[in-house]
Design a protein around this motif. Structure first.
Motif, PDB file in Angstrom:
ATOM      1  N   VAL A   1       0.947  -0.734   0.326  1.00  0.00           N
ATOM      2  CA  VAL A   1      -0.179  -0.421   0.293  1.00  0.00           C
ATOM      3  C   VAL A   1       0.706   1.320  -0.204  1.00  0.00           C
ATOM      4  N   SER A   2      -0.086   1.871  -0.905  1.00  0.00           N
ATOM      5  CA  SER A   2       1.349   3.462  -0.821  1.00  0.00           C
ATOM      6  C   SER A   2       1.000   4.859  -0.880  1.00  0.00           C
ATOM      7  N   VAL A   3      -0.508   4.557  -0.520  1.00  0.00           N
ATOM      8  CA  VAL A   3      -1.177   5.454   1.030  1.00  0.00           C
ATOM      9  C   VAL A   3      -3.120   5.292   1.049  1.00  0.00           C
ATOM     10  N   VAL A   4      -3.250   5.171   2.100  1.00  0.00           N
ATOM     11  CA  VAL A   4      -4.664   5.819   2.871  1.00  0.00           C
ATOM     12  C   VAL A   4      -5.129   6.923   2.513  1.00  0.00           C
ATOM     13  N   ILE A   5      -6.226   6.257   2.227  1.00  0.00           N
ATOM     14  CA  ILE A   5      -6.811   8.398   2.228  1.00  0.00           C
ATOM     15  C   ILE A   5      -8.449   7.591   2.985  1.00  0.00           C
ATOM     16  N   PRO A   6      -7.883   7.918   3.903  1.00  0.00           N
ATOM     17  CA  PRO A   6      -9.119   8.049   5.440  1.00  0.00           C
ATOM     18  C   PRO A   6      -9.732   9.267   5.369  1.00  0.00           C
ATOM     19  N   HIS A   7     -11.190   9.036   5.869  1.00  0.00           N
ATOM     20  CA  HIS A   7     -12.222   9.759   5.905  1.00  0.00           C
ATOM     21  C   HIS A   7     -11.416  11.005   7.036  1.00  0.00           C
ATOM     22  N   GLN A   8     -11.470  12.327   6.985  1.00  0.00           N
ATOM     23  CA  GLN A   8     -11.435  13.022   8.013  1.00  0.00           C
ATOM     24  C   GLN A   8     -12.379  13.994   8.997  1.00  0.00           C
ATOM     25  N   ALA A   9     -12.661  12.650   9.952  1.00  0.00           N
ATOM     26  CA  ALA A   9     -13.539  13.178  10.324  1.00  0.00           C
ATOM     27  C   ALA A   9     -12.888  13.446  12.169  1.00  0.00           C
ATOM     28  N   ASN A  10     -11.739  12.884  12.333  1.00  0.00           N
ATOM     29  CA  ASN A  10     -11.190  12.743  13.333  1.00  0.00           C
ATOM     30  C   ASN A  10     -10.124  12.358  13.562  1.00  0.00           C
ATOM     31  N   LEU A  11      -8.894  13.077  13.982  1.00  0.00           N
ATOM     32  CA  LEU A  11      -8.028  12.611  13.531  1.00  0.00           C
ATOM     33  C   LEU A  11      -7.528  11.295  15.182  1.00  0.00           C
ATOM     34  N   ARG A  12      -7.663  11.953  15.646  1.00  0.00           N
ATOM     35  CA  ARG A  12      -8.557  10.521  16.541  1.00  0.00           C
ATOM     36  C   ARG A  12      -8.330   9.062  15.907  1.00  0.00           C
ATOM     37  N   ILE A  13      -9.454   9.183  15.274  1.00  0.00           N
ATOM     38  CA  ILE A  13     -10.257   7.763  15.121  1.00  0.00           C
ATOM     39  C   ILE A  13      -9.123   7.598  13.655  1.00  0.00           C
ATOM     40  N   ILE A  14      -8.561   8.477  13.325  1.00  0.00           N
ATOM     41  CA  ILE A  14      -7.451   8.060  12.190  1.00  0.00           C
ATOM     42  C   ILE A  14      -6.198   7.797  12.856  1.00  0.00           C
ATOM     43  N   ASN A  15      -5.895   7.687  13.354  1.00  0.00           N
ATOM     44  CA  ASN A  15      -5.027   7.359  14.395  1.00  0.00           C
ATOM     45  C   ASN A  15      -4.741   6.584  15.456  1.00  0.00           C
ATOM     46  N   GLU A  16      -5.616   6.383  15.325  1.00  0.00           N
ATOM     47  CA  GLU A  16      -5.964   4.403  16.536  1.00  0.00           C
ATOM     48  C   GLU A  16      -6.681   3.243  15.647  1.00  0.00           C
ATOM     49  N   ALA A  17      -7.339   4.062  14.190  1.00  0.00           N
ATOM     50  CA  ALA A  17      -7.333   2.921  12.762  1.00  0.00           C
ATOM     51  C   ALA A  17      -5.889   2.118  12.810  1.00  0.00           C
ATOM     52  N   ALA A  18      -5.064   3.574  12.504  1.00  0.00           N
ATOM     53  CA  ALA A  18      -3.282   3.041  11.529  1.00  0.00           C
ATOM     54  C   ALA A  18      -2.856   2.447  13.102  1.00  0.00           C
ATOM     55  N   ARG A  19      -2.976   2.792  13.894  1.00  0.00           N
ATOM     56  CA  ARG A  19      -2.809   1.613  15.018  1.00  0.00           C
ATOM     57  C   ARG A  19      -2.753   0.445  15.140  1.00  0.00           C
ATOM     58  N   ARG A  20      -4.870   0.421  14.892  1.00  0.00           N
ATOM     59  CA  ARG A  20      -4.909  -1.679  15.072  1.00  0.00           C
ATOM     60  C   ARG A  20      -4.553  -1.667  13.087  1.00  0.00           C
ATOM     61  N   LEU A  21      -3.794  -1.407  12.816  1.00  0.00           N
ATOM     62  CA  LEU A  21      -3.232  -1.706  11.160  1.00  0.00           C
ATOM     63  C   LEU A  21      -2.109  -1.582  11.221  1.00  0.00           C
ATOM     64  N   PRO A  22      -1.000  -2.598  11.766  1.00  0.00           N
ATOM     65  CA  PRO A  22       0.499  -2.012  12.064  1.00  0.00           C
ATOM     66  C   PRO A  22       1.356  -2.616  11.132  1.00  0.00           C
ATOM     67  N   GLU A  23       0.232  -3.082  10.051  1.00  0.00           N
ATOM     68  CA  GLU A  23       0.584  -3.998   9.214  1.00  0.00           C
ATOM     69  C   GLU A  23       0.789  -2.570   8.202  1.00  0.00           C
ATOM     70  N   ILE A  24       0.353  -1.587   8.082  1.00  0.00           N
ATOM     71  CA  ILE A  24       0.444  -0.570   7.314  1.00  0.00           C
ATOM     72  C   ILE A  24       1.341   0.681   8.005  1.00  0.00           C
ATOM     73  N   ALA A  25       2.019   1.014   7.295  1.00  0.00           N
ATOM     74  CA  ALA A  25       2.955   1.751   8.170  1.00  0.00           C
ATOM     75  C   ALA A  25       2.391   3.413   8.969  1.00  0.00           C
ATOM     76  N   ALA A  26       2.056   3.993   9.548  1.00  0.00           N
ATOM     77  CA  ALA A  26       0.994   4.706  10.094  1.00  0.00           C
ATOM     78  C   ALA A  26       1.294   6.032   9.252  1.00  0.00           C
ATOM     79  N   GLU A  27       2.726   6.295   8.810  1.00  0.00           N
ATOM     80  CA  GLU A  27       2.483   7.479   7.522  1.00  0.00           C
ATOM     81  C   GLU A  27       2.068   7.249   6.617  1.00  0.00           C
ATOM     82  N   LYS A  28       1.748   5.920   6.218  1.00  0.00           N
ATOM     83  CA  LYS A  28       0.377   6.269   4.506  1.00  0.00           C
ATOM     84  C   LYS A  28      -0.678   6.779   4.990  1.00  0.00           C
TER      85      LYS A  28
END
Length: 318
Positions: free
Chosen positions: A238-265
Motif C-alpha cells: 500500500v502506497s497511501v491510505v486516504i481515510p475519511h477526515q472525521a477526527n484525527l483520533r479516529i485515524i490514529n487509532e485505526a492506524a494503530r490497529r493496522l500495524p501492517e500498514i506504516a502509520a505515515e501512509k
C-alpha cells in the motif's frame, strides 16, 4: 472491465474560520478542539453554493484528465447538503459544465464518494459508459448548530471530484450499511403540511460522539483489511491510505490497529479543512495526486464511514 482515474479536482471556499475565531462564537478553545478532533481551521461558504463548489471541482478534474464535458457519459453526485431536493446536485453540475449525459445523486453520507465509485464501476463493467464523473460537494456549514460546540468545530465546506475512464484499476471494494438514525441524524425540514402532527427535530447535525468513534474505528479497520485481502496486496504494498477526515483520533487509532500498514501512509488534511463529509476523500485524493504523493502503479486505499450508519473502502491501482 472496471475503470481508471484519469484526473482529480477539488475546491475550497475562500473564507477560513480558525479555532480562535470559533472560540469567540461558542464555548470552546483551540486546545479543546485540537485535542478532541484535530481541526485547526475550516473553510466555509459565504456566497458559494453547493453547486458552485461541485462544478468548480468537476471542472478542475476534467482539466486534469484532459477530458471535455461533452465526452462525459455519466455524472454521479454525492452529497447530504445539495442546494435543492430537485433538481439534484449532479443535474445542476451537468448544466453548469454543459454536459449532455445522465446525472443523478447519491445520499450515503460520508462514504458517498466511495459508493459513487462502486456505482460507476457497474456502468463500466456493462460497457455502457466510457467516461464518467463522480463529484462530492458539501456545504456542511448550513447544516450545523453553531451553538453546539460538540459538532460546529468539526465540519467544513468543500468539494472534490474524479474523472473515470475505461481500465482495470478499481481492484476491490467493500460497502456496508446498518440502518438507523440513533447515532447520526440530519433531519429534513418537512414543515409545510398543516396536517402532520409529529414534532420534528431541528434540521441540523445530531451526533453521538462515543458511538460514532467506536463504529468509525472498527469499520475502517475491518473494511481496509477486507479490500486488501480481496486485492491480494499486503500492507507493505500500500502506497497511501486516504481515510475519511472525521477526527484525527479516529485515524490514529485505526492506524494503530493496522500495524501492517506504516502509520505515515495514512494521509491527513483535517487540520486545514475539517470534516467535509462525502467530499473528504476526493479532496484529499486530489491533494495527494497533485503533490506527487501518488505515482503510476501505486496502490491507493480509501476508507470512509458515516451516517446510515454506513462504511466503505476500496483499492485502486494508480
Amino acid at each position: 472491465m472496471s475503470f481508471q482515474i484519469l484526473g482529480t479536482g477539488s475546491f475550497l471556499p475562500e473564507k477560513v474560520i480558525t479555532n480562535e475565531e470559533l472560540s469567540r462564537m461558542v464555548d470552546t478553545s483551540d486546545e479543546w478542539i485540537t485535542k478532541r478532533v484535530g481541526v485547526k481551521e475550516r473553510h466555509v461558504c459565504t456566497t458559494e453554493s453547493n453547486t458552485d463548489m461541485a462544478a468548480a471541482a468537476a471542472a478542475r478534474a476534467l482539466e486534469s484528465a484532459g477530458v471535455s464535458a461533452s465526452e462525459l457519459d455519466l455524472i454521479l453526485g454525492a452529497s447530504v447538503s445539495a442546494d435543492s431536493i430537485s433538481p439534484g446536485m449532479a443535474s445542476m453540475v451537468q448544466n453548469k459544465l454543459g454536459a449532455k449525459c445522465p446525472a443523478f445523486d447519491i445520499n450515503a453520507a460520508c462514504p458517498g464518494f466511495l459508493f459513487g465509485l462502486e456505482i460507476a464501476a457497474g456502468f463500466f463493467s456493462r460497457g455502457t459508459v466510457k467516461k464518467a464523473l463522480v463529484v462530492s460537494s458539501e456545504r456542511m456549514s448550513g447544516l450545523i448548530d453553531w451553538t453546539d460546540r460538540s459538532t460546529c468545530c468539526i465540519f467544513g465546506d468543500g468539494a472534490g471530484a474524479a474523472v473515470l475512464g475505461q481500465g482495470d484499476s478499481y481492484l476491490a471494494s467493500e460497502l456496508h450499511t446498518q440502518g438507523g438514525n440513533d447515532v447520526i441524524d440530519i433531519p429534513t425540514g418537512w414543515g409545510n403540511s398543516p396536517f402532520y402532527q409529529v414534532e420534528q427535530n431541528k434540521s441540523c447535525v445530531h451526533m453521538k460522539g462515543q458511538e460514532t468513534y467506536k463504529f468509525a474505528v472498527t469499520s475502517m479497520v475491518n473494511d481496509i483489511r477486507s479490500v486488501m485481502k480481496q486485492a491480494g496486496i499486503s500492507g507493505e504494498q500500500v502506497s497511501v491510505v486516504i481515510p475519511h477526515q472525521a477526527n484525527l483520533r479516529i485515524i490514529n487509532e485505526a492506524a494503530r490497529r493496522l500495524p501492517e500498514i506504516a502509520a505515515e501512509k495514512f494521509l491527513v488534511n483535517i487540520q486545514e479543512v475539517g470534516n467535509t463529509s462525502s467530499a473528504s476523500e476526493p479532496i484529499l485524493l486530489d491533494k495527494a495526486a497533485r503533490s506527487g504523493l501518488i505515482k503510476p502503479g501505486d496502490y491507493v486505499v480509501m476508507a470512509a464511514f458515516g451516517g446510515g450508519l454506513s462504511s466503505a473502502a476500496c483499492v485502486i491501482r494508480w
